[in-house]
Design an enzyme around this catalytic site. Sequence first.
Site, PDB file in Angstrom:
ATOM      1  N   ASN A 168       0.810  -1.215   0.000  1.00  0.00           N
ATOM      2  CA  ASN A 168       0.000   0.000   0.000  1.00  0.00           C
ATOM      3  C   ASN A 168       0.847   1.269   0.000  1.00  0.00           C
ATOM      4  O   ASN A 168       0.380   2.321  -0.445  1.00  0.00           O
ATOM      5  CB  ASN A 168      -0.949   0.002   1.208  1.00  0.00           C
ATOM      6  CG  ASN A 168      -0.224   0.117   2.534  1.00  0.00           C
ATOM      7  OD1 ASN A 168       0.795  -0.530   2.744  1.00  0.00           O
ATOM      8  ND2 ASN A 168      -0.746   0.917   3.438  1.00  0.00           N
ATOM      9  N   CYS A 348      -3.657   3.728   7.894  1.00  0.00           N
ATOM     10  CA  CYS A 348      -3.806   2.936   9.116  1.00  0.00           C
ATOM     11  C   CYS A 348      -2.761   3.286  10.160  1.00  0.00           C
ATOM     12  O   CYS A 348      -2.794   2.772  11.274  1.00  0.00           O
ATOM     13  CB  CYS A 348      -3.739   1.445   8.786  1.00  0.00           C
ATOM     14  SG  CYS A 348      -5.112   0.907   7.746  1.00  0.00           S
TER      15      CYS A 348
END
Length: 405
Positions: A168, A348
């Site tokens: 990511n 996150c």
Amino acid sequence: MTGRLYFDTAAAAPVRREALEAAWPYLAGAFGNPSSHHEFGRGPAEALADARARVAKVLGMRATDITFTSGGTEADNLAIIGMALGARTQSRAQAQGRAGTVAPPRRHIVTSPIEHEAVLASVEFLTRVHGFTVTEVAPASDGTVTPEALTAAIRADTVLVSLGYANNEIGTVADIPTLAGLAHEDGVLFHTDAVQAAGWLPLSGLGVDALSLAGHKVGAPKGIGVAAIRARVPVEPLIHGGGQESGRRSGTENVALAVAFATALELVEAERHEAADRVRAIRDEFIATVLSHVPGAFLTGAAGTAGPDGRTTRTPNHASFCFSNASGEAVLLELERLGVTASSGSACAVGSDEPSHVLTALGVAAEVAQTSVRFTFPSSISYDQGRAAARAVISAAESLASSFA
């Protein structure tokens, strides 16, 4: 530049209208519990079964393999913890049924230090609470894990390998079919976090035992994900209760979001080839422009768009840079002022001022890793928008010239 350009789809993609329209009936009239054996439950139960089958078709799996979760994080946890503990429970049961010498249970896991936090935290839980051991395979400087490195990490007591399909933060794509095949040669289960791959890379034919997906990366609302785990693989559930989702994840299912997820996943899969080719060309032009006009900028992750075998080595919508001797936060704020929304890495890790664990694991100095900026383009991006974004990066660099080397 007119209008705002949103280039943070790795964090969350815009919700598709088709997904919302598909979900609406199960938020309104068809409100029944899918486990209820009466008229109000039958419609939702049928819709849930249909959504499960549609997701399975995209993944090249069976409907019985699909478990709906609250998102990618839960899907990673269920796949990694659930399979590791399930294998341990199975080995104990087999040992009780056999006489003579019994091989010790497998309690070794292989992963890499650049995985998503949900993967690393799941593995850490298994080591801390359940006595598993872990080997983190050192990736190459571009984030790839070689077959040789994986083979060297697998031991006789290895139970599970978990390696991400597409990173990511740096966009690097792993050769999952090859890596999964190597694990299976030694009888080892293989899981991949495919959250960032959906809509850009093939999801079927990977040869894995389990993969994880998140709805908000493909145009479904937040709060829905999938842990696709082969039905033959024993799984210890993390959430206990009424035994929904074939006993793998108890709790009343979110029918509306399951339907929305299936709808969005089908749409991005149908559009994938065209979108990948078009966005990749825009992305490549963007990267080339930034690298040629911004002093001190360098690309992180895989540099090429295809390896020697023609395999994609970077997701088509992903560009990530470090700006040497500059504040990544300053670059982002200047881009925001210019109408471009990007990010510094994983959403996150929000609230953390620590440098990216991905970049530092790849050998990037901590102070340089803190200058990282990630651009993840939507499938709807145009050439004009890509060029406008490149001009904004150049303008931001010029405005912050004193910060650049």
